[in-house]
Write an enzyme that holds these catalytic residues in place. Structure first.
Site, PDB file in Angstrom:
ATOM      1  N   ASP A  84      15.408  34.937  63.281  1.00 28.02           N
ATOM      2  CA  ASP A  84      14.651  33.115  63.072  1.00 28.02           C
ATOM      3  C   ASP A  84      14.994  33.463  61.742  1.00 28.02           C
ATOM      4  OD1 ASP A  84      13.259  33.367  65.080  1.00 28.02           O
ATOM      5  OD2 ASP A  84      11.071  34.269  65.020  1.00 28.02           O
ATOM      6  N   HIS A 122      37.416  42.936  44.848  1.00 33.64           N
ATOM      7  CA  HIS A 122      36.046  41.757  45.208  1.00 33.64           C
ATOM      8  C   HIS A 122      34.974  43.441  45.462  1.00 33.64           C
ATOM      9  CE1 HIS A 122      38.088  38.610  45.523  1.00 33.64           C
ATOM     10  NE2 HIS A 122      38.154  38.053  44.980  1.00 33.64           N
ATOM     11  N   ASP A 147      32.005  40.830  37.663  1.00 33.81           N
ATOM     12  CA  ASP A 147      32.253  39.811  37.819  1.00 33.81           C
ATOM     13  C   ASP A 147      31.335  38.386  38.140  1.00 33.81           C
ATOM     14  OD1 ASP A 147      33.867  37.327  38.740  1.00 33.81           O
ATOM     15  OD2 ASP A 147      35.403  38.006  39.396  1.00 33.81           O
ATOM     16  N   ASP A 204      32.103  31.816  36.436  1.00 34.04           N
ATOM     17  CA  ASP A 204      32.818  32.499  36.511  1.00 34.04           C
ATOM     18  C   ASP A 204      33.423  33.040  36.273  1.00 34.04           C
ATOM     19  OD1 ASP A 204      34.137  34.203  38.916  1.00 34.04           O
ATOM     20  OD2 ASP A 204      36.207  32.995  39.348  1.00 34.04           O
ATOM     21  N   HIS A 243      46.673  40.085  41.236  1.00 36.90           N
ATOM     22  CA  HIS A 243      46.352  38.807  41.571  1.00 36.90           C
ATOM     23  C   HIS A 243      47.068  37.884  40.279  1.00 36.90           C
ATOM     24  CE1 HIS A 243      43.420  39.049  38.323  1.00 36.90           C
ATOM     25  NE2 HIS A 243      42.958  40.184  38.348  1.00 36.90           N
ATOM     26  N   HIS A 278      42.024  30.129  38.690  1.00 39.04           N
ATOM     27  CA  HIS A 278      42.130  28.972  39.324  1.00 39.04           C
ATOM     28  C   HIS A 278      41.696  28.053  39.221  1.00 39.04           C
ATOM     29  CE1 HIS A 278      38.560  31.245  40.589  1.00 39.04           C
ATOM     30  NE2 HIS A 278      38.853  32.070  39.950  1.00 39.04           N
ATOM     31  N   HIS A 330      36.282  29.325  43.917  1.00 38.59           N
ATOM     32  CA  HIS A 330      38.006  28.441  43.599  1.00 38.59           C
ATOM     33  C   HIS A 330      38.508  27.089  44.592  1.00 38.59           C
ATOM     34  CE1 HIS A 330      38.984  33.535  44.542  1.00 38.59           C
ATOM     35  NE2 HIS A 330      37.617  33.364  43.414  1.00 38.59           N
ATOM     36  N   GLU A 361      42.020  34.150  33.892  1.00 34.98           N
ATOM     37  CA  GLU A 361      41.465  36.123  33.681  1.00 34.98           C
ATOM     38  C   GLU A 361      42.460  37.086  34.977  1.00 34.98           C
ATOM     39  OE1 GLU A 361      39.139  36.562  38.311  1.00 34.98           O
ATOM     40  OE2 GLU A 361      40.344  33.978  37.694  1.00 34.98           O
ATOM     41  N   TYR A 392      44.779  47.279  36.329  1.00 38.13           N
ATOM     42  CA  TYR A 392      43.790  48.048  37.311  1.00 38.13           C
ATOM     43  C   TYR A 392      44.226  49.567  38.083  1.00 38.13           C
ATOM     44  CZ  TYR A 392      41.579  43.761  37.795  1.00 38.13           C
ATOM     45  OH  TYR A 392      41.378  42.434  37.904  1.00 38.13           O
ATOM     46  N   ARG A 431      39.238  43.791  33.405  1.00 43.24           N
ATOM     47  CA  ARG A 431      39.557  42.548  33.344  1.00 43.24           C
ATOM     48  C   ARG A 431      38.658  41.417  32.656  1.00 43.24           C
ATOM     49  NH1 ARG A 431      39.406  42.222  38.546  1.00 43.24           N
ATOM     50  NH2 ARG A 431      36.649  40.698  39.027  1.00 43.24           N
ATOM     51  N   GLU A 440      37.567  37.131  31.703  1.00 47.84           N
ATOM     52  CA  GLU A 440      37.525  36.132  32.482  1.00 47.84           C
ATOM     53  C   GLU A 440      36.605  34.394  31.902  1.00 47.84           C
ATOM     54  OE1 GLU A 440      36.091  35.983  36.545  1.00 47.84           O
ATOM     55  OE2 GLU A 440      37.494  34.261  36.786  1.00 47.84           O
TER      56      GLU A 440
END
Ligand code: GLY
Ligand code: MN
Ligand code: MN
Length: 443
Positions: free
Chosen positions: A40, A244, A261, A272, A351, A355, A362, A385, A389, A407, A409
């Site tokens: 529900d 991610h 992040d 972001d 990467h 963006h 994004h 960013e 890695y 990273r 960013e």
């Protein structure tokens, strides 16, 4: 207040779109569907970004029609009617009266009448602008409305002849942020920056990643964000190498870095931000060397963000800096130019450098127009960013580098002088991070 964005701004957006499509055309947009989370219980509802951009309307089960030059009204909003018994459970609805009074619809009709009313709104229109292919059920309905006009051909009424994807036109519009949008994006960036400062102050070995995440959520909601703009990534140690990673379930260990992040969403607009900092407040030698390299790459990339430069210049600058640096540190071997041409850097930097950012994290907007990169213009907002890695099982490099993921960013608004860093209030130099974390650990 329906939003930090004024009613006039929403009206200007509709006018711009209607002027672009012209009087021979009609635009149709659907609200986002509700999604069941469990039996529900639905997921907390979030309006479709295009729909919200043009209306400010946050309720589900709505359709907007923009019909430039239509005498009875250009902006038609189909929405749920007021319903006392439903409102007791789910909250107040605008209803058709509210759609006119609060959202400036020229005409508002019950959503239940959409299938019956829509064909008449397509009569005499040559072109239908619509998000073709985004949702199969919506596609079927729109085609059905067009077919319903065909039965009137013998009465001299022609159905629309062209179906045009609305995305390019509308998304080019969304790409350039007006002053009001810039103000909201500045505000959400500052809230999110403050959340990163709070987390750095709070961080210590023995905490779990989710406990650090909780500090971010606390700060987002405390200052009025309605959502986290995306699931927060809180990766300690080698988890920082999973781009991610959102489990956020492991313990944070002394000697490791943690990559976070996370950004809030305020009245639809996202921040972001990524920062990577030492769990116990001090970087090791290897962490320092890789961190300095990512920071140098980020600063080199940010320098390229100015009107007239093109979309890929920041990425090219970051790739050059990272590849040269990895050769100096011995993680890559060879001539930097060849390593860039071969894409060898992708083993550690897989990467792109950023963006567009806006109502979607994004965000929409083209990166290439034909075969040319989009050039930066005033009012565009983007992330910068870069990262490095080194996965824990990367046996091509000395063991001391393995399991380090970094990273950095930030969010940039393109201005006449180059850019404004909307997220500048979070420390990112090694000295500033260590000073902030050192000061808080002695409290
Ligand atoms: N938070 C997702 C990204 O940085 O693109
Ligand atoms: Mn991010
Ligand atoms: Mn990003």
């Amino acid at each position: 207040m329906i939003s930090r964005i004024s009613k006039q701004a929403f009206a200007r957006r509709r006018r711009t779109l209607m002027d672009a499509i012209g009087r021979e055309s009609v635009a149709i947009l659907f609200s986002a569907p509700m999604q069941i989370r469990s039996r529900d219980v639905d997921y907390k509802y979030r309006q479709d970004s295009d729909f919200y951009y043009l209306t400010g309307f946050k309720e589900p089960e709505a359709i907007m029609v923009l019909s430039p030059g239509r005498e009875e009204g250009e902006f038609v909003l189909f929405c749920r009617e007021r319903d006392r018994s439903k409102e007791i459970w789910d909250g107040i609805r605008a209803g058709t009266e509210g759609a006119v009074a609060t959202y400036n619809a020229d005409e508002a009709l019950p959503i239940a009448s959409a299938d019956q009313q829509l064909p008449s709104l397509l009569k005499g229109k040559r072109r239908v602008y619509y998000a073709i292919g985004r949702d199969a059920a919506c596609d079927q309905r729109v085609i059905g409305w067009g077919n319903a006009v065909k039965v009137e051909m013998r009465n001299g009424i022609n159905p629309p002849a062209e179906w045009v994807a609305i995305d390019t036109l509308l998304h080019d519009q969304r790409l350039r942020k007006c002053d009001e949008e810039q103000a909201v994006m500045r505000e959400v960036a500052e809230i999110s920056a403050q959340a990163h400062v709070r987390a750095m102050e709070f961080c210590r070995p023995g905490l779990h990643e989710y406990q650090l995440e909780a500090e971010y959520l606390h700060e987002f909601y405390r200052y009025g964000c309605q959502y986290s703009a995306y699931p927060s990534i809180v990766g300690g140690g080698k988890n920082g190498c999973i781009l991610h990673y959102i489990e956020n379930s492991d313990e944070l260990k002394a000697g490791d870095l943690v990559l976070v992040d996370a950004g809030g969403e305020l009245d639809g607009y996202a921040a972001d931000i990524t920062r990577t900092f030492p769990v116990s407040g001090r970087f090791s030698e290897e962490q320092k060397l890789l961190y300095e390299l990512v920071l140098a790459a980020q600063l080199a990339a940010m320098k390229q963000v100015k009107p007239g430069n093109h979309w890929n210049q920041p990425h090219e600058a970051a790739v050059k800096e990272i590849t040269e640096g990895l050769v100096v540190l011995g993680l890559l071997e060879g001539e930097p130019k060849d390593l860039i041409d071969e894409g060898a850097y992708r083993a550690f930097y897989m990467h792109k450098t950023g963006h567009w950012l806006g109502l979607d994290v994004h965000d929409v907007g083209r990166y290439k127009i034909g075969d040319r990169w989009q050039t930066f213009e005033l009012g565009m907002v983007l992330t910068v960013e870069p990262g490095i890695y080194v996965s824990h099982d990367c046996d091509s490099v000395d063991e001391k580098w393995r399991g380090i993921g970094i990273r950095i960013e930030d969010n940039l608004l393109v201005t006449a002088d180059g850019h404004e860093v909307l997220t500048a209030k979070v420390p990112k130099s090694i000295e500033d991070i260590e000073a902030l974390m050192g000061a808080s650990s002695t409290l």
